[in-house]
Design an enzyme around this catalytic site. Sequence first.
Site, PDB file in Angstrom:
ATOM      1  N   GLN A 113      -6.921 -19.737  -8.492  1.00  0.00           N
ATOM      2  CA  GLN A 113      -5.765 -19.416  -9.334  1.00  0.00           C
ATOM      3  C   GLN A 113      -4.463 -19.508  -8.554  1.00  0.00           C
ATOM      4  OE1 GLN A 113      -6.139 -16.242 -12.388  1.00  0.00           O
ATOM      5  NE2 GLN A 113      -4.565 -15.210 -11.181  1.00  0.00           N
ATOM      6  N   ASP A 114      -4.307 -18.654  -7.550  1.00  0.00           N
ATOM      7  CA  ASP A 114      -3.146 -18.704  -6.669  1.00  0.00           C
ATOM      8  C   ASP A 114      -3.540 -18.062  -5.351  1.00  0.00           C
ATOM      9  OD1 ASP A 114      -3.220 -16.038  -7.493  1.00  0.00           O
ATOM     10  OD2 ASP A 114      -1.050 -15.860  -7.708  1.00  0.00           O
ATOM     11  N   PRO A 115      -2.722 -18.218  -4.304  1.00  0.00           N
ATOM     12  CA  PRO A 115      -3.097 -17.667  -2.999  1.00  0.00           C
ATOM     13  C   PRO A 115      -3.236 -16.144  -3.044  1.00  0.00           C
ATOM     14  CG  PRO A 115      -1.292 -19.247  -2.784  1.00  0.00           C
ATOM     15  CD  PRO A 115      -1.463 -18.975  -4.247  1.00  0.00           C
TER      16      PRO A 115
END
Length: 230
Positions: free
Chosen positions: A70-72
């Site tokens: 999804q994201d870091p």
Amino acid sequence: MSALAGLVDKGLMAPDWAQALAPVDEQIAAMGRFLREELAAGRTYQPTGEWVFRAFQRPLADVRVLIVGQDPYPNPEHPIGLSFAVRGDVWPLPPSLVNIYTELRDDLGLMPPRHGDLTAWADQGVMLLNRSLTVRPGASNSHRGKGWEPITACAIEALVRRGGPLVAILWGSDARNLRPMLGQIPVVESPHPSPLSAYRGFFGSRPFSRANRLLVEQGGRAVDWALPME
């Protein structure tokens, strides 16, 4: 010099990825401006510098498995530009990664390391791609909808055009929503390895052996999922 040419010149992106991402060169430049504006406003982001496009440093031609995140991680100094991975000195490991390691052991009998650096997978052509390439420390999803999604969508479309041998591993609803974009690319999907959902079907899904079987069926080589212990 275009944004992509600059990345290639600095060794931050493989040339074939730069060619594939040419349609979003202006968007990449816009994201560079966005990140500079964030810094000017006193808002930091991570990963920084050479790690933002780290998923694109290995050639597009070498990608065998795509794992979409999804994201870091929002934890300060954790992310290294590869989805689900963290710096080698991070301890304790993120719960999602602990669950990935548990499934790796149960699926293939491989003893997981104490570190969370998945570079060895990337070196074998496993593309660990986040939909958003940056995040504000401490604020999950803070860069969602800021402009990374068209860039990572272009990357996925490039892989689909290139074709197999290729397998996509999709964990969680955000990643699974990408399935229509993948066309005929074989997919291994399950709930997310997060503690909130791992017991709803991630555990026991055997993604690593299933991906290898699908690669071999396409005439490709299986991935050695073993990670160095140190």
